[in-house]
Design a protein around this motif. Structure first.
Motif, short mmCIF file in Angstrom:
data_model
loop_
_atom_site.label_atom_id
_atom_site.label_comp_id
_atom_site.label_asym_id
_atom_site.label_seq_id
_atom_site.Cartn_x
_atom_site.Cartn_y
_atom_site.Cartn_z
N MET A 1 10.07 47.41 8.83
CA MET A 1 10.40 47.95 10.25
C MET A 1 11.23 49.15 10.37
O MET A 1 12.44 49.07 9.33
CB MET A 1 10.40 47.18 11.18
CG MET A 1 10.85 47.29 12.42
SD MET A 1 9.17 48.07 13.48
CE MET A 1 8.06 46.64 13.31
N GLY A 2 10.93 50.12 10.87
CA GLY A 2 11.83 51.47 10.70
C GLY A 2 12.27 51.66 12.24
O GLY A 2 11.45 51.46 13.00
N ILE A 3 13.46 51.91 12.63
CA ILE A 3 13.97 52.52 13.71
C ILE A 3 14.45 53.88 13.38
O ILE A 3 15.51 53.82 12.67
CB ILE A 3 14.98 51.54 14.33
CG1 ILE A 3 14.31 50.17 14.55
CG2 ILE A 3 15.74 51.81 15.65
CD1 ILE A 3 15.17 49.12 15.03
N VAL A 4 14.21 54.72 14.44
CA VAL A 4 14.92 56.21 14.32
C VAL A 4 15.47 56.37 15.67
O VAL A 4 15.19 56.47 16.79
CB VAL A 4 13.50 57.23 14.04
CG1 VAL A 4 14.52 58.70 14.40
CG2 VAL A 4 12.93 57.07 12.89
N LEU A 5 16.83 56.79 15.54
CA LEU A 5 17.82 57.27 16.55
C LEU A 5 17.60 58.61 16.98
O LEU A 5 18.45 59.34 15.80
CB LEU A 5 19.10 56.51 16.43
CG LEU A 5 19.23 54.88 16.16
CD1 LEU A 5 20.54 54.65 15.65
CD2 LEU A 5 18.60 54.19 17.23
N VAL A 6 17.23 59.07 17.64
CA VAL A 6 17.31 60.58 18.09
C VAL A 6 18.14 60.80 19.30
O VAL A 6 18.10 60.22 20.24
CB VAL A 6 15.80 61.06 18.56
CG1 VAL A 6 15.82 62.46 18.55
CG2 VAL A 6 14.91 60.53 17.46
N SER A 7 19.28 61.38 18.85
CA SER A 7 20.27 61.86 20.04
C SER A 7 20.84 63.25 19.83
O SER A 7 20.59 63.77 18.53
CB SER A 7 21.69 60.91 19.53
OG SER A 7 22.72 61.38 20.33
N HIS A 8 21.06 63.71 20.86
CA HIS A 8 22.06 65.20 20.72
C HIS A 8 23.36 64.99 19.95
O HIS A 8 23.61 66.24 19.44
CB HIS A 8 22.47 65.44 22.13
CG HIS A 8 21.07 65.85 23.02
ND1 HIS A 8 20.20 64.91 23.54
CD2 HIS A 8 20.62 67.09 23.49
CE1 HIS A 8 19.46 65.57 24.12
NE2 HIS A 8 19.46 66.77 24.32
N ARG B 1 15.22 49.55 8.70
CA ARG B 1 15.49 50.72 8.35
C ARG B 1 15.91 51.42 9.50
O ARG B 1 15.17 52.15 10.39
CB ARG B 1 14.51 51.54 7.43
CG ARG B 1 13.80 51.09 6.35
CD ARG B 1 12.84 51.86 5.55
NE ARG B 1 12.14 51.23 4.41
CZ ARG B 1 11.53 51.64 3.68
NH1 ARG B 1 11.18 53.05 3.83
NH2 ARG B 1 11.05 51.25 2.62
N VAL B 2 17.20 51.83 9.75
CA VAL B 2 17.70 52.67 10.73
C VAL B 2 18.12 53.94 10.34
O VAL B 2 19.05 54.08 9.26
CB VAL B 2 18.95 52.02 11.56
CG1 VAL B 2 19.33 52.64 12.53
CG2 VAL B 2 18.77 50.55 11.98
N VAL B 3 17.55 54.83 10.92
CA VAL B 3 17.69 56.34 10.51
C VAL B 3 18.06 57.19 11.51
O VAL B 3 17.48 57.02 12.48
CB VAL B 3 16.53 56.76 9.57
CG1 VAL B 3 16.52 58.25 9.13
CG2 VAL B 3 15.97 56.04 8.66
N VAL B 4 19.18 57.98 11.20
CA VAL B 4 19.61 58.75 12.33
C VAL B 4 18.91 60.34 12.34
O VAL B 4 18.93 60.85 11.22
CB VAL B 4 21.05 58.81 12.32
CG1 VAL B 4 21.48 59.78 13.38
CG2 VAL B 4 21.86 57.48 12.66
N ALA B 5 18.61 60.97 13.53
CA ALA B 5 18.52 62.32 13.53
C ALA B 5 19.08 62.72 14.83
O ALA B 5 18.77 62.75 15.94
CB ALA B 5 16.77 62.53 13.97
#
Length: 126
Positions: A1-8, A29-33
Motif C-alpha cells: 500500500m502506498g500513501i502520498v503526502l501532498v503539501s505546500h 510506502r509513504v512518499v512525499v510531494a
C-alpha cells in the motif's frame, strides 16, 4: 500500500512522513510531494506525479493533500494520468495520514484505508 503526502511545504510533509515511519509497517510506502521543485512553498504537478508512481506497488495508493492548490494540483495529476487503485482522499492531513498508515499496516485493502482516513475528520481531541 502506498500513501502520498501532498503539501505546500516539503518540511511539513517530511515531518509527517517521519511520524508515519514510527507508526506504520515497512510494507507501507509513504512518499512525499512537498513544495515546489525549486524547494519553495507551493505545489508541483511533476513532484506529485512522480510520488504517485513511486508509491504505487500494486496494492493501491491513497493521496492525501493538505489544502487549497495541493488538492487542485493532485486532482489534475490524477485526471491527466488515471491509474487504477489510486484515490484522492478527502481527509485532514495529519489525522487522516496517521489513520491511513495505521490501517494500511494491518494489510487492509485500499477502500478500508481511505475510509479510515476520511473518518479521521470526526476524531475529537478533547
Amino acid at each position: 500500500m502506498g500513501i502520498v503526502l501532498v503539501s505546500h511545504s516539503a518540511a511539513l510533509a517530511g515531518g509527517l512522513k517521519e511520524l508515519l515511519a514510527e507508526l506504520a509497517s515497512d510494507e507501507v510506502r509513504v512518499v512525499v510531494a512537498g513544495g515546489t521543485e525549486e524547494g519553495g512553498l507551493g505545489t508541483s504537478y511533476e513532484l506529485i506525479a512522480r510520488a504517485v508512481a513511486e508509491a504505487d506497488g500494486g496494492a493501491g495508493v491513497a493521496v492525501l493533500p493538505d489544502l487549497g492548490s495541493s488538492v487542485l494540483t493532485a486532482v489534475t495529476v490524477l485526471e491527466d494520468a488515471p491509474r487504477p487503485g489510486v484515490v484522492l482522499v478527502d481527509a485532514p492531513f495529519v489525522e487522516g495520514a496517521v489513520a491511513a498508515a495505521v490501517t494500511a499496516s494491518t494489510g487492509a485493502a485500499l477502500a478500508e484505508v481511505v475510509a479510515a482516513a476520511e473518518e479521521a475528520r470526526g476524531f475529537r481531541k478533547l
